[in-house]
Write a protein that holds these residues in place. Sequence first.
Motif, PDB file in Angstrom:
ATOM      1  N   PRO A 181       0.892  -1.235  -0.611  1.00  0.00           N
ATOM      2  CA  PRO A 181      -0.639   0.299   0.203  1.00  0.00           C
ATOM      3  C   PRO A 181       1.070   1.567  -0.122  1.00  0.00           C
ATOM      4  O   PRO A 181       2.242   1.259   0.239  1.00  0.00           O
ATOM      5  CB  PRO A 181      -1.160  -0.133   1.057  1.00  0.00           C
ATOM      6  CG  PRO A 181       0.241  -0.982   1.812  1.00  0.00           C
ATOM      7  CD  PRO A 181       0.635  -1.962   1.354  1.00  0.00           C
ATOM      8  N   LYS A 182      -0.101   2.109  -0.548  1.00  0.00           N
ATOM      9  CA  LYS A 182       0.738   3.662  -0.322  1.00  0.00           C
ATOM     10  C   LYS A 182       0.315   4.527   0.576  1.00  0.00           C
ATOM     11  O   LYS A 182      -0.306   5.645   0.706  1.00  0.00           O
ATOM     12  CB  LYS A 182       0.804   4.172  -1.443  1.00  0.00           C
ATOM     13  CG  LYS A 182       1.416   5.235  -2.126  1.00  0.00           C
ATOM     14  CD  LYS A 182       1.657   5.600  -3.245  1.00  0.00           C
ATOM     15  CE  LYS A 182       2.778   7.197  -3.672  1.00  0.00           C
ATOM     16  NZ  LYS A 182       1.838   7.609  -5.181  1.00  0.00           N
ATOM     17  N   PRO A 183       0.482   4.313   1.834  1.00  0.00           N
ATOM     18  CA  PRO A 183       0.182   4.741   3.236  1.00  0.00           C
ATOM     19  C   PRO A 183       0.522   7.278   2.810  1.00  0.00           C
ATOM     20  O   PRO A 183       1.476   6.635   2.095  1.00  0.00           O
ATOM     21  CB  PRO A 183       0.888   4.354   4.331  1.00  0.00           C
ATOM     22  CG  PRO A 183       1.512   3.498   4.261  1.00  0.00           C
ATOM     23  CD  PRO A 183       1.702   3.920   2.707  1.00  0.00           C
ATOM     24  N   LYS A 195      -7.477  10.090  11.001  1.00  0.00           N
ATOM     25  CA  LYS A 195      -7.248   8.889  11.680  1.00  0.00           C
ATOM     26  C   LYS A 195      -7.417   7.471  10.393  1.00  0.00           C
ATOM     27  O   LYS A 195      -8.499   8.629   9.208  1.00  0.00           O
ATOM     28  CB  LYS A 195      -9.047   8.012  12.358  1.00  0.00           C
ATOM     29  CG  LYS A 195      -9.058   6.719  12.980  1.00  0.00           C
ATOM     30  CD  LYS A 195     -10.067   6.521  13.989  1.00  0.00           C
ATOM     31  CE  LYS A 195     -10.261   5.288  14.189  1.00  0.00           C
ATOM     32  NZ  LYS A 195     -11.571   4.729  14.682  1.00  0.00           N
ATOM     33  N   ASP A 196      -6.201   7.347  10.854  1.00  0.00           N
ATOM     34  CA  ASP A 196      -6.026   6.403   9.473  1.00  0.00           C
ATOM     35  C   ASP A 196      -7.100   5.094   9.785  1.00  0.00           C
ATOM     36  O   ASP A 196      -6.723   4.082  10.724  1.00  0.00           O
ATOM     37  CB  ASP A 196      -4.059   5.817   9.711  1.00  0.00           C
ATOM     38  CG  ASP A 196      -4.101   5.338   8.239  1.00  0.00           C
ATOM     39  OD1 ASP A 196      -5.456   4.991   7.413  1.00  0.00           O
ATOM     40  OD2 ASP A 196      -3.211   5.171   8.354  1.00  0.00           O
ATOM     41  N   ASP A 197      -7.646   4.554   9.256  1.00  0.00           N
ATOM     42  CA  ASP A 197      -8.821   3.500   9.193  1.00  0.00           C
ATOM     43  C   ASP A 197      -8.570   2.261   7.784  1.00  0.00           C
ATOM     44  O   ASP A 197      -8.993   1.386   7.880  1.00  0.00           O
ATOM     45  CB  ASP A 197     -10.253   3.662   8.688  1.00  0.00           C
ATOM     46  CG  ASP A 197     -10.516   4.643   9.633  1.00  0.00           C
ATOM     47  OD1 ASP A 197     -10.888   3.990  10.795  1.00  0.00           O
ATOM     48  OD2 ASP A 197     -11.864   5.499   9.246  1.00  0.00           O
ATOM     49  N   ARG A 198      -7.223   2.104   6.874  1.00  0.00           N
ATOM     50  CA  ARG A 198      -6.576   1.571   6.904  1.00  0.00           C
ATOM     51  C   ARG A 198      -6.229   0.460   7.427  1.00  0.00           C
ATOM     52  O   ARG A 198      -5.769  -0.075   8.719  1.00  0.00           O
ATOM     53  CB  ARG A 198      -5.313   1.835   6.328  1.00  0.00           C
ATOM     54  CG  ARG A 198      -5.125   2.356   5.002  1.00  0.00           C
ATOM     55  CD  ARG A 198      -4.149   2.509   4.289  1.00  0.00           C
ATOM     56  NE  ARG A 198      -4.222   4.090   2.688  1.00  0.00           N
ATOM     57  CZ  ARG A 198      -4.121   3.871   2.050  1.00  0.00           C
ATOM     58  NH1 ARG A 198      -2.823   2.954   2.071  1.00  0.00           N
ATOM     59  NH2 ARG A 198      -3.381   4.784   1.417  1.00  0.00           N
ATOM     60  N   ASP A 199      -6.762  -1.009   7.362  1.00  0.00           N
ATOM     61  CA  ASP A 199      -5.842  -2.569   7.324  1.00  0.00           C
ATOM     62  C   ASP A 199      -5.185  -2.408   7.416  1.00  0.00           C
ATOM     63  O   ASP A 199      -5.156  -3.387   5.972  1.00  0.00           O
ATOM     64  CB  ASP A 199      -7.139  -3.385   7.829  1.00  0.00           C
ATOM     65  CG  ASP A 199      -7.477  -4.646   8.501  1.00  0.00           C
ATOM     66  OD1 ASP A 199      -6.492  -4.901   8.805  1.00  0.00           O
ATOM     67  OD2 ASP A 199      -7.734  -5.756   7.960  1.00  0.00           O
ATOM     68  N   TYR A 200      -3.745  -2.530   8.065  1.00  0.00           N
ATOM     69  CA  TYR A 200      -2.355  -3.331   7.215  1.00  0.00           C
ATOM     70  C   TYR A 200      -2.404  -4.013   7.437  1.00  0.00           C
ATOM     71  O   TYR A 200      -1.609  -4.895   6.924  1.00  0.00           O
ATOM     72  CB  TYR A 200      -1.569  -2.049   7.933  1.00  0.00           C
ATOM     73  CG  TYR A 200      -1.839  -0.270   7.702  1.00  0.00           C
ATOM     74  CD1 TYR A 200      -0.988   0.023   6.618  1.00  0.00           C
ATOM     75  CD2 TYR A 200      -2.021   0.688   8.468  1.00  0.00           C
ATOM     76  CE1 TYR A 200      -0.991   1.841   6.009  1.00  0.00           C
ATOM     77  CE2 TYR A 200      -2.165   1.968   8.556  1.00  0.00           C
ATOM     78  CZ  TYR A 200      -1.849   2.090   6.822  1.00  0.00           C
ATOM     79  OH  TYR A 200      -2.036   3.757   6.577  1.00  0.00           O
ATOM     80  N   ARG A 201      -2.668  -4.430   8.706  1.00  0.00           N
ATOM     81  CA  ARG A 201      -2.170  -5.979   8.891  1.00  0.00           C
ATOM     82  C   ARG A 201      -3.037  -7.642   7.985  1.00  0.00           C
ATOM     83  O   ARG A 201      -2.861  -8.230   7.246  1.00  0.00           O
ATOM     84  CB  ARG A 201      -2.763  -6.490  10.438  1.00  0.00           C
ATOM     85  CG  ARG A 201      -1.580  -6.178  10.992  1.00  0.00           C
ATOM     86  CD  ARG A 201      -1.865  -6.150  13.045  1.00  0.00           C
ATOM     87  NE  ARG A 201      -1.890  -7.656  13.137  1.00  0.00           N
ATOM     88  CZ  ARG A 201      -0.574  -8.487  13.601  1.00  0.00           C
ATOM     89  NH1 ARG A 201      -0.029  -7.692  13.109  1.00  0.00           N
ATOM     90  NH2 ARG A 201      -1.389  -9.682  13.660  1.00  0.00           N
ATOM     91  N   GLY A 202      -4.651  -6.962   8.002  1.00  0.00           N
ATOM     92  CA  GLY A 202      -5.127  -7.516   6.327  1.00  0.00           C
ATOM     93  C   GLY A 202      -4.731  -7.319   4.865  1.00  0.00           C
ATOM     94  O   GLY A 202      -5.347  -8.423   4.002  1.00  0.00           O
TER      95      GLY A 202
END
Length: 410
Positions: free
Chosen positions: A302-304, A311-318
């Motif tokens: 991904p490109k954070p 608030k960052d709602d991305r599920d990075y672990r997913g």
Amino acid sequence: MTTTRTIGIIMNGVTGRMGYRQHLVRSILAIRDDGGLLLPDGTRVQLEPILVGRNAAKLEEIATRHGLEHWTTDLDAALADPRWQVFADFAVTSARADALRRAIAAGKAVYTEKPTAETSDEALELAQLAAEAGVPNGVVHDKLYLPGLRKLRRLLDSGFFGRVLSVRGEFGYWVFEGDWQSAQRPSWNYRQQDGGGIVVDMFPHWNYVLEQLFGRVESVYARAVTHIEQRTDEQGVPYPATADDAAYGVFDLAGGITAQINSSWAVRVDRDELVEFQVDGTDGSAVVGLFGCRIQPRTATPKPVWNPDLKDDRDYRGQWLEVPDNEVFGNGFRAQWEDFLHDLVAGRPHPYDLLSGARGVALAEAGLRSSAEGRRVDLPELTLPAGVEPRLPVETPEVAQRTETVGATA
């Protein structure tokens, strides 16, 4: 097929937690119960252990529990007996070098836990003695046999990472102080005078993991700390903790890779497993534990964008993928025992030998020195003295040809 060959194994220090659980029950007895070691020609070699230690009552109880015939408190007598071809040591570190020295002098093949000695000079001496005597030798490198690290090895061999940039490791858990709740590790681990400390315990592990997977450790900067200064022993008596219970290390590896590993018995776990490594490379990354291995290739990264106001709602672990097992992984201690025994029977050197063990002791020494002096410490490349080279035994170690049960030793 009838088993006609037997290897006798002296198991020293088997009353301890690791010696009993991992080496005796889950390795030697498990191999024996499965019919012995299967050789490439289809024949089998059976294993016959003799339990050795200082506490006769404990030895007898273990032998009775598992239906074993042989146990003794007389190590010298066991070493002098030709029925036992292998000496395996799982006793306390402070007694290990002397026991290994005696086993090498007796001409036994040796297989040992680590650290192999209390100083790198002594560990290197053991490697030299074994090489000069032509004694087959091996040092436990169990973490290389864990499912997670075996998956990591597959990724490295496939070129998944591209150029490896860095390795980050987190190991540890909260070991209770022993007052209101009993400790899950023995009290000697926290007494420097008894050979305790997380640096001497874990840095030899980190050395072979880094060395075998990524490259030789060339230097270390470490900070060793005693966070919990008083603990309570097995008899309920408070004692001062004189050994380090946490270590924070940065390791420079051959090839320009930087590794950072935190080790602590004073940390509460907020990760999937008690040890995890993150490996980052130009083409992909992996997070590896004892069993699991998750990856993120470059094409799926991904490109954070950093924005502290939202608030960052991305599920990075997913966004990571789980690496499948694709094979059945057995107990790592047993797997290395089987490799060592195959090498022994075939008359070839075991790759994880006493010289590798000496490099692990040297890293622990360098880590403690770095912490004491507050600076980075370079590690010289450890080799045997000039003119001394590891060699095969003159003959393949004797494997007793017998179908009968050998006499009891007590």
